[in-house]
Write a protein that holds these residues in place. Sequence first.
Motif, mmCIF file in Angstrom:
data_model
loop_
_atom_site.group_PDB
_atom_site.id
_atom_site.type_symbol
_atom_site.label_atom_id
_atom_site.label_comp_id
_atom_site.label_asym_id
_atom_site.label_seq_id
_atom_site.Cartn_x
_atom_site.Cartn_y
_atom_site.Cartn_z
ATOM 1 N N PHE A 516 58.984 -7.714 -6.075
ATOM 2 C CA PHE A 516 58.524 -6.504 -5.392
ATOM 3 C C PHE A 516 59.697 -5.567 -5.061
ATOM 4 O O PHE A 516 59.605 -4.349 -5.183
ATOM 5 N N ASP A 517 60.832 -6.164 -4.647
ATOM 6 C CA ASP A 517 61.959 -5.316 -4.241
ATOM 7 C C ASP A 517 62.697 -4.792 -5.469
ATOM 8 O O ASP A 517 62.719 -5.431 -6.513
ATOM 9 N N GLY A 518 63.244 -3.591 -5.329
ATOM 10 C CA GLY A 518 63.946 -2.975 -6.450
ATOM 11 C C GLY A 518 63.503 -1.538 -6.604
ATOM 12 O O GLY A 518 62.716 -1.034 -5.790
ATOM 13 N N PRO A 519 63.958 -0.845 -7.664
ATOM 14 C CA PRO A 519 63.618 0.576 -7.824
ATOM 15 C C PRO A 519 62.130 0.751 -8.072
ATOM 16 O O PRO A 519 61.481 -0.112 -8.670
ATOM 17 N N ARG A 520 61.565 1.861 -7.591
ATOM 18 C CA ARG A 520 60.142 2.157 -7.846
ATOM 19 C C ARG A 520 59.915 3.659 -7.760
ATOM 20 O O ARG A 520 60.769 4.381 -7.230
ATOM 21 N N ASP A 521 58.762 4.145 -8.247
ATOM 22 C CA ASP A 521 58.418 5.574 -8.172
ATOM 23 C C ASP A 521 58.310 5.994 -6.713
ATOM 24 O O ASP A 521 57.747 5.259 -5.894
ATOM 25 N N SER A 522 58.855 7.155 -6.405
ATOM 26 C CA SER A 522 58.775 7.585 -5.003
ATOM 27 C C SER A 522 57.400 8.207 -4.755
ATOM 28 O O SER A 522 56.723 8.666 -5.636
#
Length: 522
Positions: A516-522
């Motif tokens: 779940f943790d890490g880069p994602r769409d804002s």
Amino acid sequence: MYVCGSCIDQDDASVSSSQPDSNGFLSPLSLLNSEKAVQELVQQPPVQGTDDHLREFSEALRTVAKALRRAAEGKAAAQAEAAEWKRKYELERERNLHLEYKDLSLREHHSDDNWIENLASQSNEGPECCCGNNGICSHEVLRDGGAKSDFKVVQDKYTRKASFKLSWCCKGEQSDQHKHDIVSFEKGNITTAERSSRQISLKWESDPQTVLILTKPNSTSVQILCAEMVRWLKEHKRMDIYVEPRVKTELLLESSDFNFVYTWKDDNEIMLLHRKVDLVVTLGGDGTVLWAASMFKGPVPPVVPFSLGSLGFMTPFYSEQYKECLDSVLKGPISITLRHRLMCHVIRDAAKTEYETEEPILVLNEVTIDRGISSYLTYLECYCDNSFVTAVQGDGLILSTTSGSTAYSLAAGGSMVHPQVPGILFTPICPHSLSFRPLILPEHVSIRVQVPFNSRSHAWASFDGKDRKQLQPGDALVCSMAPWPVPTACLVDSTNDFLRSIHEGLHWNLRKTQSFDGPRDS
Ligand SMILES: NC(=O)c1ccc[n+]([C@@H]2O[C@H](COP(=O)([O-])OP(=O)(O)OC[C@H]3O[C@@H](n4cnc5c(N)ncnc54)[C@H](O)[C@@H]3O)[C@@H](O)[C@H]2O)c1
Ligand SMILES: Nc1ncnc2c1ncn2[C@@H]1O[C@H](COP(=O)(O)OP(=O)(O)OP(=O)(O)O)[C@@H](O)[C@H]1O
């Protein structure tokens, strides 16, 4: 294409030998001979100095060759149709004999047991009445004279084969309202019927009495389970039990108490098994299910496959829980998967008449046409109904059922298809081409795979991985969907069982879930 003038003279005789007969038709043999002659002719090496006339002439010969091939394909289609009519005739004949027998037995035993009375009412109703307009029923009554083999001992007394009814389940519920018409053309509008689950449910109308147990050879665990199951079915269910001759010998070596078990002596008795057996139990892996299917060249009784193999795609039942499983199967209703089979005809170029065509072979997984031990590419011309599909140049071709889609076809890059989907998979084996994607064709087509006369080598056909047959240049294999599917009992239902198999058996699309943790769409 350049053609040598002397060749034309020389081959002219064979071309002209395919003259129409008095009815105006060309005989299939002369068609094929002519086709062969034309093939040879057009393959002659170019000769310098030939003119445009010869080129045109060779083009014309090509056209003739195509027409001749179409005629040969027409013959194959006619043979398949003749086989279907023969089957219908035999079914009708069997039904008439059956009714005659009932009539006879009623006259002889009018004061006999209840089941005879039941028969009388069934006889009056006829098969259509007893099933109503929905569902599919099975009723068989057998009688036989002389008594030598186990088979005949059982036939000596009147034996009633259990009847059952099949129905479609709608959205999880039982419903007799199965839909034959999936497309409606009412008032000029084309509409498809409401989508419903096509899960099939089998409900016994009378108790199953006869079970055939088929086992994987050379396995101690299978042998132990078989003996245990035979004893339990006899003592607790009072069933008549058939096993293969090998298994009867094994059981008798263990104890002479097993002499109540029936077996058969020859292939003729095997041909009659489907009339006596209510249920087939398999103990082994997928290969044992294939073995069971191959024993029935026509209708197949419901099969309950117990898993004692390594993969077990078609064997959903756990052998440790055989008592509970068999209890619930014998009680019913059960969900079944109707596994389609392919009917394959090998058509020899050398056959003088259509009657010389070899017996058809039914496959549950696939028929494979490959290069065998030859080191050359196979060259196979493929036709679907009368249309040219493609020429296969590679190791070979797999024509698979949807049940077989998870077997060899999968290894050759074919799609996995739910076994209840009616279709024929057309999967090349190592094609030497960058663009040969596998196909799935509809279930109603007839496929012809021709080894052309200009093929460098023979090809080999094998059926569910067995019975290899050599195909010479000029021979063909024609296959279409068989009218007798293999009904296999489901643990849950056909979709649930299929998905469980691809997950547990093949670890399909297994991947660690992304964190779940890490880069994602804002
Ligand atoms: N390269 C390959 O994958 C390859 C090569 C040859 C044969 N086969 C398959 O083996 C079958 C014969 O089986 P066998 O048990 O007699 O021979 P086998 O003992 O060599 O077993 C072949 C394997 O295929 C599996 N298998 C068979 N039918 C299956 C199906 N419908 N779905 C998923 N897996 C299935 C079996 O469980 C077994 O693990 C052939 O029909 C063919 O499909 C596969
Ligand atoms: N009753 C039988 N008589 C002769 N041969 C059989 C019989 N049952 C199975 N076979 C053959 O034995 C071989 C192995 O059988 P099966 O596939 O059932 O076992 P397995 O290989 O242990 O299981 P799995 O296929 O799950 O790995 C197959 O080639 C099959 O054709």
